[in-house]
Design a protein around this motif. Structure first.
Motif, mmCIF file in Angstrom:
data_model
loop_
_atom_site.group_PDB
_atom_site.id
_atom_site.type_symbol
_atom_site.label_atom_id
_atom_site.label_comp_id
_atom_site.label_asym_id
_atom_site.label_seq_id
_atom_site.Cartn_x
_atom_site.Cartn_y
_atom_site.Cartn_z
ATOM 1 N N HIS A 81 33.969 -48.429 4.618
ATOM 2 C CA HIS A 81 33.246 -47.760 3.537
ATOM 3 C C HIS A 81 33.636 -48.421 2.223
ATOM 4 C CE1 HIS A 81 31.189 -44.226 1.779
ATOM 5 N NE2 HIS A 81 32.015 -44.418 0.775
ATOM 6 N N THR A 108 33.464 -48.052 -1.991
ATOM 7 C CA THR A 108 33.237 -47.024 -3.005
ATOM 8 C C THR A 108 32.045 -47.396 -3.902
ATOM 9 O OG1 THR A 108 34.912 -48.000 -4.427
ATOM 10 C CG2 THR A 108 35.617 -46.148 -3.048
ATOM 11 N N TYR A 163 27.809 -33.842 -4.306
ATOM 12 C CA TYR A 163 27.620 -35.145 -4.954
ATOM 13 C C TYR A 163 26.448 -35.099 -5.936
ATOM 14 C CZ TYR A 163 28.293 -39.950 -5.889
ATOM 15 O OH TYR A 163 28.596 -41.109 -6.549
ATOM 16 N N ARG A 219 27.639 -33.382 -8.999
ATOM 17 C CA ARG A 219 28.590 -34.216 -9.761
ATOM 18 C C ARG A 219 27.859 -35.306 -10.531
ATOM 19 N NH1 ARG A 219 31.980 -36.586 -5.388
ATOM 20 N NH2 ARG A 219 32.996 -37.699 -7.069
ATOM 21 N N LEU A 277 38.011 -35.547 -5.861
ATOM 22 C CA LEU A 277 36.620 -35.328 -5.421
ATOM 23 C C LEU A 277 36.048 -36.578 -4.755
ATOM 24 C CD1 LEU A 277 35.080 -33.153 -8.314
ATOM 25 C CD2 LEU A 277 35.980 -32.403 -6.102
ATOM 26 N N ILE A 278 36.372 -37.757 -5.272
ATOM 27 C CA ILE A 278 35.885 -38.986 -4.615
ATOM 28 C C ILE A 278 36.543 -39.122 -3.245
ATOM 29 C CG2 ILE A 278 35.779 -41.506 -4.700
ATOM 30 C CD1 ILE A 278 35.613 -41.386 -7.712
ATOM 31 N N SER A 327 35.051 -36.739 -0.821
ATOM 32 C CA SER A 327 33.668 -37.117 -0.537
ATOM 33 C C SER A 327 33.627 -38.253 0.491
ATOM 34 C CB SER A 327 33.005 -37.537 -1.857
ATOM 35 O OG SER A 327 31.821 -38.235 -1.640
ATOM 36 N N VAL A 328 34.396 -39.297 0.228
ATOM 37 C CA VAL A 328 34.388 -40.459 1.127
ATOM 38 C C VAL A 328 34.948 -40.062 2.500
ATOM 39 C CG1 VAL A 328 35.460 -42.725 1.534
ATOM 40 C CG2 VAL A 328 34.575 -42.158 -0.743
ATOM 41 N N LYS A 352 32.853 -37.709 4.858
ATOM 42 C CA LYS A 352 31.729 -38.374 5.533
ATOM 43 C C LYS A 352 32.221 -39.224 6.698
ATOM 44 C CE LYS A 352 30.126 -39.975 1.656
ATOM 45 N NZ LYS A 352 29.581 -40.015 0.322
ATOM 46 N N PHE A 372 33.405 -47.211 -9.975
ATOM 47 C CA PHE A 372 33.691 -45.866 -10.501
ATOM 48 C C PHE A 372 35.100 -45.816 -11.084
ATOM 49 C CE2 PHE A 372 30.472 -44.626 -7.234
ATOM 50 C CZ PHE A 372 29.519 -44.204 -8.148
#
Ligand code: URA
Length: 434
Positions: free
Chosen positions: A82, A84, A165, A168, A179-180, A183-184, A187, A207
């Motif tokens: 993944h 970012t 998301y 945000r 939060l990032i 989120s990552v 998933k 980011f």
């Protein structure tokens, strides 16, 4: 329990319990907690942070807000990657077939472009017919039969992340480390892979602009991985300037195909080999990253990597002739190359601004659901630290609209800062956290 009390608690710098986090995420997913309370809570988290324990509870609550795939019956060890997010980041398009061709299944759910960053699905859909809405059953069947899937995220996978998301994105609460991370990781956990390689970007087009922030995020995600029983390697990589030369959907796909054909820009090839090496080690196909690199290079050179990509495209109903002959891919009406107006050393090519210009040409979306133009974008012919002479090729614009072509020309000249001053090139990577 009341949502407002949980918001107040976080506003007042207190640690939330697992029950409070579960309550909040379940309420957000079911719609019982309205958007304004979720947004206020996200802002409280952004301002006051979370402990590792809170972040790992949040990750699991978001992962289990919907279906969690179990890939074990299909493949005992599946490794995912993944990023970012960045500009010119077509690494998944190379790494997924490359690693799969080495015998390690890759089942990947990717996203679309967001803001100034590109998305793997938009790039793949430059191939007519390519289907990126596989159902979970189709996902599992294809992973089992050919060992590779590249599709969109099914709606029922970590739905809390989708809701949060979107909020945000419009409430100034994207750049929050917990939060990032949640989120990552939510998933990735819901997608069912057993181990992940995370490509954490830092620089103008990321980011996390600052290296220290990127490192904190990478370390946090590795710790969360440990807490939830997944192996995670995080690589911190540069996103000050675009990766490779191509920015734009079909242009990036073409560049990724070049790498799979043992051609293409050196920085992109190197980036892909590093990410893929970590995946092979996590997937126990190699003992060390240098052993992995030998396997990967051979897999590109013997044609197995590009064959695997074609197999993927066929399986998802794409027209494979567009891979065999990239000249068939969507082509813009205006293609213009701009040369250097002065001699000197390239000091800066701000990736975020390049990404914004690509969106303005139509390569990305102003808002969710907008169509994208697959043909448009840029080829950036130099990198920071390069010496250019007057008249050397600087960039090529691919546009479908004359006004937009003119605007891009002006702005890209402005973005390319060339001076008679020494300038070190950027490193590709700034560290690995295991
Ligand atoms: N990528 C994600 O998936 N989530 C974020 O919050 C930021 C980048």
């Amino acid at each position: 329990m009341r949502a407002v009390d949980i918001i107040i608690k976080k506003r007042d710098h207190q640690e939330l319990s697992k029950e409070e986090i579960d309550f909040f995420i379940q309420g957000m997913t079911s719609g019982d907690i309205p958007d304004y309370q979720s947004s206020a809570w996200a802002m409280a988290v952004l301002l006051n942070g979370m402990t590792d324990r809170e972040t790992s509870d949040l990750t699991l609550a978001m992962a289990y807000s919907g279906e969690v795939l179990d890939l074990s019956p299909v493949a005992p060890l599946v490794v995912d990657k993944h990023s970012t997010g960045g500009v010119g980041d077509k690494v998944s398009l190379v790494v997924a077939p490359l690693v799969s061709a080495c015998g390690l299944p890759v089942g990947k759910m990717s996203g679309r472009g967001l803001g100034f960053t590109g998305g793997t699905l938009d790039k793949l859909e430059s191939i007519p017919g390519y289907r990126s809405n596989l159902s979970p059953d189709e996902f599992l069947a294809q992973l089992s039969s050919i060992g590779i899937v590249l599709t969109g995220q099914s709606a029922n996978l970590a739905p809390a992340d989708g809701i949060l998301y979107a909020l945000r994105d419009v409430t100034g609460t994207v750049p929050s480390t917990p939060l990032i991370a949640a989120s990552v990781m939510s998933k990735k956990i819901a997608g069912g892979a057993h181990a992940f390689v995370l490509d954490v970007k830092t620089g103008w087009g990321a980011f996390m602009e600052k290296l220290d922030d990127a490192r904190n995020l990478a370390e946090l995600m590795v710790r969360i991985g440990e807490m939830v029983g997944r192996k995670v390697v995080a690589v911190i990589s540069d996103m000050n300037q675009p990766l490779g030369q191509a920015v734009g959907n079909a242009l990036e796909l073409k560049e990724a195909i070049a790498i799979l054909n043992n051609e293409g820009p050196e920085d992109l090839r190197e980036h892909c080999l590093v990410i893929a090496s970590h995946m092979l080690v996590l997937g126990k196909k190699a003992h060390t990253t240098s052993e992995a690199r030998n396997i990967l290079e051979a897999t590109i050179e013997n044609g197995a990597a590009i064959e695997k990509f074609k197999q993927l495209v066929r399986a998802q109903d794409g027209d494979v002739r567009y891979v065999e002959d990239v000249g068939l891919l969507p082509r813009a009406k205006y293609i213009e190359t701009i040369t250097a107006p002065v001699a000197g050393i390239v000091q800066e090519i701000n990736a975020k601004r390049i990404g914004e210009e690509a969106v303005a040409l139509g390569a990305g979306r102003a808002k969710k659901g907008d169509p994208v133009d697959h043909a448009v974008g840029f080829e950036i012919h130099t990198q920071v630290g390069d010496q250019v002479e007057l008249g050397d090729k600087l960039f090529t614009i691919h546009a479908n609209d004359y006004e937009r072509l003119q605007r891009a020309k002006r702005n890209l000249l402005d973005i390319h800062i060339i001076q008679q001053a020494p300038r070190n090139p950027y490193s590709l990577f700034y560290g690995v956290i295991e």
